[in-house]
Write a protein that holds these residues in place. Structure first.
Motif, PDB file in Angstrom:
ATOM      1  N   LEU A   9      33.862  36.977  90.427  1.00 54.93           N
ATOM      2  CA  LEU A   9      34.243  38.094  90.591  1.00 54.93           C
ATOM      3  C   LEU A   9      33.996  38.402  89.642  1.00 54.93           C
ATOM      4  O   LEU A   9      34.077  39.829  88.821  1.00 54.93           O
ATOM      5  CB  LEU A   9      35.386  38.291  90.973  1.00 54.93           C
ATOM      6  N   LEU A  10      33.438  38.513  88.172  1.00 56.82           N
ATOM      7  CA  LEU A  10      33.325  38.279  87.105  1.00 56.82           C
ATOM      8  C   LEU A  10      31.073  39.174  87.353  1.00 56.82           C
ATOM      9  O   LEU A  10      30.864  40.281  86.159  1.00 56.82           O
ATOM     10  CB  LEU A  10      32.737  37.358  85.685  1.00 56.82           C
ATOM     11  N   GLU A  11      30.748  38.699  87.625  1.00 53.55           N
ATOM     12  CA  GLU A  11      29.906  40.173  88.315  1.00 53.55           C
ATOM     13  C   GLU A  11      30.523  41.387  88.733  1.00 53.55           C
ATOM     14  O   GLU A  11      29.894  42.508  87.782  1.00 53.55           O
ATOM     15  CB  GLU A  11      28.803  39.800  89.771  1.00 53.55           C
ATOM     16  N   PRO A  12      31.468  41.355  90.073  1.00 49.19           N
ATOM     17  CA  PRO A  12      31.447  42.782  89.689  1.00 49.19           C
ATOM     18  C   PRO A  12      32.138  43.596  88.207  1.00 49.19           C
ATOM     19  O   PRO A  12      32.144  44.743  87.911  1.00 49.19           O
ATOM     20  CB  PRO A  12      32.415  42.531  90.843  1.00 49.19           C
ATOM     21  N   ALA A  13      33.293  42.613  87.887  1.00 49.35           N
ATOM     22  CA  ALA A  13      33.603  43.250  86.868  1.00 49.35           C
ATOM     23  C   ALA A  13      32.207  43.637  85.610  1.00 49.35           C
ATOM     24  O   ALA A  13      32.573  44.309  84.957  1.00 49.35           O
ATOM     25  CB  ALA A  13      34.564  41.790  86.499  1.00 49.35           C
ATOM     26  N   GLY A  38      39.043  49.956  96.056  1.00 53.74           N
ATOM     27  CA  GLY A  38      38.247  48.229  96.565  1.00 53.74           C
ATOM     28  C   GLY A  38      37.790  47.246  95.457  1.00 53.74           C
ATOM     29  O   GLY A  38      38.633  47.885  94.299  1.00 53.74           O
ATOM     30  N   THR A  39      36.826  46.052  95.854  1.00 55.43           N
ATOM     31  CA  THR A  39      37.114  45.730  93.965  1.00 55.43           C
ATOM     32  C   THR A  39      36.729  45.881  92.864  1.00 55.43           C
ATOM     33  O   THR A  39      37.142  45.751  92.027  1.00 55.43           O
ATOM     34  CB  THR A  39      35.656  44.363  94.850  1.00 55.43           C
ATOM     35  N   LEU A  40      35.410  46.847  92.977  1.00 51.03           N
ATOM     36  CA  LEU A  40      35.075  47.838  91.920  1.00 51.03           C
ATOM     37  C   LEU A  40      36.107  48.185  91.382  1.00 51.03           C
ATOM     38  O   LEU A  40      36.664  48.673  90.302  1.00 51.03           O
ATOM     39  CB  LEU A  40      33.918  48.694  92.020  1.00 51.03           C
ATOM     40  N   GLY A  41      36.465  49.149  91.824  1.00 41.58           N
ATOM     41  CA  GLY A  41      38.086  49.984  91.906  1.00 41.58           C
ATOM     42  C   GLY A  41      39.313  50.098  90.971  1.00 41.58           C
ATOM     43  O   GLY A  41      39.391  50.135  90.014  1.00 41.58           O
ATOM     44  N   LEU A  42      39.513  48.799  91.604  1.00 37.67           N
ATOM     45  CA  LEU A  42      40.697  48.262  91.266  1.00 37.67           C
ATOM     46  C   LEU A  42      40.513  47.501  90.168  1.00 37.67           C
ATOM     47  O   LEU A  42      41.275  47.166  89.142  1.00 37.67           O
ATOM     48  CB  LEU A  42      41.398  46.752  92.340  1.00 37.67           C
ATOM     49  N   LEU A  43      39.332  46.064  89.435  1.00 42.19           N
ATOM     50  CA  LEU A  43      39.150  46.186  88.836  1.00 42.19           C
ATOM     51  C   LEU A  43      38.548  47.034  87.676  1.00 42.19           C
ATOM     52  O   LEU A  43      38.801  46.816  86.270  1.00 42.19           O
ATOM     53  CB  LEU A  43      37.335  44.877  88.892  1.00 42.19           C
ATOM     54  N   ALA A  44      38.278  48.418  87.840  1.00 42.51           N
ATOM     55  CA  ALA A  44      38.598  49.228  86.740  1.00 42.51           C
ATOM     56  C   ALA A  44      39.458  49.650  85.972  1.00 42.51           C
ATOM     57  O   ALA A  44      40.466  50.014  85.000  1.00 42.51           O
ATOM     58  CB  ALA A  44      37.585  50.788  87.505  1.00 42.51           C
ATOM     59  N   VAL A  45      40.161  50.130  87.500  1.00 50.52           N
ATOM     60  CA  VAL A  45      42.212  49.628  86.752  1.00 50.52           C
ATOM     61  C   VAL A  45      42.319  48.532  85.532  1.00 50.52           C
ATOM     62  O   VAL A  45      42.629  49.216  85.001  1.00 50.52           O
ATOM     63  CB  VAL A  45      42.683  49.984  88.164  1.00 50.52           C
TER      64      VAL A  45
END
Length: 340
Positions: A150-154, A178-185
């Motif tokens: 998941l480091l690409e979306p990260a 979603g994935t991007l939002g939760l990584l952003a958090v």
């Protein structure tokens, strides 16, 4: 699987795929071969499969897979021998490294034309993937390769955070969980914001956001009560109205970063509001090298926990089942991985 053969999922044309087996690919000069450990499926992969991706950004037939991790198991000529056996991820954009944008460090804006692993080059829905060694971001020897997929979306989120330039104590909102939002958090909570609000209509995603460091969660309807409040708004949903909504959430003089992928017909940003509010609006598509380095450092330091987002894992043989979940799964569907 025999060490002399390698499998891959090939999307021949929209709606048609097959699992093929052939000789293990050999890296050319300056390239490495990576044994894939895990590969994430995102909405852009679903778009490739359904035929909804802009034709300028995909070439059929294609082996998808741009979110992945693995172990280097072969080197081409001219590659540092120390990379053999390293756990790694790699940038997707095949930037030229010579144009003005690349020389300025903006590798995701390369003017040589779009070229990306998993869209125009064979990707990681396979046992092996071959990439230029210069695109690798080696990981720690004990890195969790399942999470590292998941480091690409990260990295995309890291590009958004860098563009938004958050400062301690600021009021920050993330639109979409979603994935991007939760990584952003996760990344933004490490910046010690005074307030970190997540906006999403799904109760279960709101709960995850709070667990990841958000101070509050609101539905889109509830978010109308806090318009004009936030110093920084990071939009990650790509829904028809979320670009316009994000701008309404920002305070006068605030910053908005758009990372969602919007479809034609999405609600436009009101230019009157934009000019009167003196907003700074940035967009992100992909991630430059610096954002990849940022994401890998955050992962290594334990500031990112992508593994918590993974809900389903499938072998290559069940690609059809896996891709059907993406964009069409129930509330319990988070990140879906293929595990060659």
């Amino acid at each position: 699987m025999s060490s002399t053969h390698s499998r891959s999922v090939t999307v021949e044309r929209p709606g048609e795929h097959r699992l093929t087996s052939g000789p293990v690919p050999e890296p050319g000069p300056g390239e490495v071969r990576v044994r894939v450990a895990a590969a994430g499926i995102c909405m852009s992969d679903r778009e490739v499969y359904d035929g909804h991706r802009d034709p300028a950004y995909v070439r059929y037939p294609v082996v998808p897979g741009h979110e992945w991790s693995g172990v280097v198991d072969a080197l081409g000529t001219g590659v540092d021998p120390a990379l053999l056996g390293r756990r790694t991820v790699a940038e997707g954009f095949r930037s030229c490294g010579r144009c003005e944008r690349c020389r300025s460090g903006e590798t995701s804006l390369c003017t040589a034309g779009y070229d990306e692993t998993g869209f125009t080059r064979p990707g990681a829905f396979a046992d092996h993937v071959v990439v230029p060694a210069g695109l690798l971001h080696p990981l720690a020897d004990d890195a969790d390769l399942r999470a590292a997929a998941l480091l690409e979306p990260a990295a995309v989120v890291a590009a958004a955070v860098r563009a938004g330039a958050p400062e301690p104590g600021e009021h920050i909102a993330v639109v979409g969980a979603g994935t991007l939002g939760l990584l952003a958090v996760q990344l933004l909570s490490a910046m010690s914001p005074g307030e970190l609000t997540v906006i999403d209509p799904r109760d279960e995603r709101a709960g995850q956001a709070l667990a990841f460091g958000a101070s509050e969660a609101r539905t889109p309807k509830e978010a109308t009560e806090v318009r004009g409040r936030y110093d920084l708004v990071v939009e990650t949903a790509g829904a028809p109205s979320t670009a316009a909504d994000a701008c309404l959430l920002a305070r006068r003089g605030g910053r908005v970063v758009l990372t969602g992928m919007f479809a034609p017909g999405a609600t436009g940003i009101d230019p009157v509001h934009l000019s009167l509010s003196q907003l700074t609006v940035r967009s992100v598509f992909g991630a430059p090298s610096a954002a990849w380095s940022y994401a890998v450092r955050a992962f290594t330091a334990g500031l990112l926990d992508p593994a918590a987002l993974i809900t389903h894992e499938f072998p290559l043989e069940r690609f059809a089942d896996a891709v059907a979940l993406v964009g069409g799964g129930g509330p319990g569907t988070g990140k879906v991985l293929l595990r060659p």
